[in-house]
Enzyme design. Structure first.
Site, PDB file in Angstrom:
ATOM      1  N   ASN A   1       0.846  -1.186   0.000  1.00 52.26           N
ATOM      2  CA  ASN A   1       0.000   0.000   0.000  1.00 52.26           C
ATOM      3  C   ASN A   1       0.896   1.255   0.000  1.00 52.26           C
ATOM      4  OD1 ASN A   1      -1.619   2.211   0.725  1.00 52.26           O
ATOM      5  ND2 ASN A   1      -2.957   0.971   1.999  1.00 52.26           N
ATOM      6  N   PRO A   2       0.953   1.989  -1.120  1.00 51.43           N
ATOM      7  CA  PRO A   2       1.833   3.166  -1.175  1.00 51.43           C
ATOM      8  C   PRO A   2       1.432   4.258  -0.189  1.00 51.43           C
ATOM      9  CG  PRO A   2       0.427   3.055  -3.134  1.00 51.43           C
ATOM     10  CD  PRO A   2       0.223   1.775  -2.381  1.00 51.43           C
TER      11      PRO A   2
ATOM     12  N   LYS B   1       0.466   3.795   2.905  1.00 49.49           N
ATOM     13  CA  LYS B   1       1.089   3.476   4.189  1.00 49.49           C
ATOM     14  C   LYS B   1       2.585   3.766   4.164  1.00 49.49           C
ATOM     15  CE  LYS B   1      -1.967   0.079   6.338  1.00 49.49           C
ATOM     16  NZ  LYS B   1      -2.042  -1.267   6.945  1.00 49.49           N
TER      17      LYS B   1
ATOM     18  N   ASP C   1      -0.718  -3.570  11.108  1.00 49.31           N
ATOM     19  CA  ASP C   1      -2.058  -4.067  10.843  1.00 49.31           C
ATOM     20  C   ASP C   1      -2.976  -3.122  11.599  1.00 49.31           C
ATOM     21  OD1 ASP C   1      -3.414  -6.192   9.330  1.00 49.31           O
ATOM     22  OD2 ASP C   1      -4.381  -6.598  11.241  1.00 49.31           O
TER      23      ASP C   1
ATOM     24  N   GLY D   1      -9.253   5.263   3.175  1.00 51.53           N
ATOM     25  CA  GLY D   1     -10.003   4.302   3.981  1.00 51.53           C
ATOM     26  C   GLY D   1     -11.173   4.946   4.691  1.00 51.53           C
TER      27      GLY D   1
ATOM     28  N   ARG E   1      -1.130   5.509  13.984  1.00 53.43           N
ATOM     29  CA  ARG E   1       0.215   5.059  13.600  1.00 53.43           C
ATOM     30  C   ARG E   1       1.279   5.906  14.289  1.00 53.43           C
ATOM     31  NH1 ARG E   1      -2.556   4.500   8.653  1.00 53.43           N
ATOM     32  NH2 ARG E   1      -3.023   2.295   8.342  1.00 53.43           N
TER      33      ARG E   1
END
EC number: 3.6.1.66
Length: 197
Positions: A9-10, A12, A67, A151, A183
């Site tokens: 996933n770019p 992330k 995750d 998302g 994060r």
């Protein structure tokens, strides 16, 4: 120092690099180009470790894997580990968001409590493993707002904003999001571990 982030996933990769840049400018997050392992864990930690182990084995580098997902109290913590697949196996972010809003359409604001969870695993080539967790509390809006993030960001309203001036994560700038996200919170816990690499 190079550390591989076990994701294809770019979004992330870019987000992690932005988070890392301020605290560890010597750390370069590189994208994982190996095979995607089967994430068959039932917890965020299990899935993060599956991905980090695979990336460390494939690259020979220290590997990070995140995750993450959104956990809604009234849904018993769901979508949780199934956040990316909430509307089916296609990983369709728009469909996931629409389904979640539909499931909560008659839930009043005080009961729309949720949090983003980020569980990050660090696995080193010599087999050391560490897991850290960051939670970002808030609640869900009744409709999407803002063009930023990805998302579930457009429906998540973080706690701590002034009444009447509340914004979703989709309304925040990338810098605002990086400063307070789940994060970023997990990364604070991860920093002492990275210092020992």
């Amino acid at each position: 120092m190079r550390v591989v982030l076990a994701t294809h996933n770019p979004h992330k990769v870019a987000e992690f690099q932005q988070i890392v840049a301020s605290a560890r400018p010597d750390l370069e997050i590189i994208a994982y180009d190996g095979p995607e392992p089967v994430e068959d864990g039932v917890t965020f930690a299990e899935n993060a470790l599956i991905k980090a182990r695979a990336a460390a084995r494939h690259t020979g580098l220290a590997a990070l894997a995140d995750d993450s997902g959104i956990c809604v109290d009234v849904l018993g913590g769901s979508p949780g580990v199934f956040s990316a697949y909430w509307a089916g196996q296609k990983k369709d972010a728009a469909a996931n968001l629409e389904l979640l809003l539909d499931q909560l359409h008659d839930i009043a604001d005080p009961h729309r409590v949720a949090h983003f969870n980020s569980t990050i695993a660090l696995v080193t080539p010599d087999g050391r493993e560490h897991v850290v967790v960051g939670n970002w509390p808030g609640r869900l809006a009744t409709e999407a707002s803002g063009g930023g993030g990805f998302g579930y960001d457009p429906i998540f309203i973080p706690d701590g904003q002034a009444a009447g001036a509340e914004r979703t994560v989709g309304d925040l700038s990338a810098e605002e999001k990086q400063a307070q996200s789940h994060r970023a919170r997990a990364f604070v816990e991860l920093l002492p571990l990275l210092a020992n690499l």
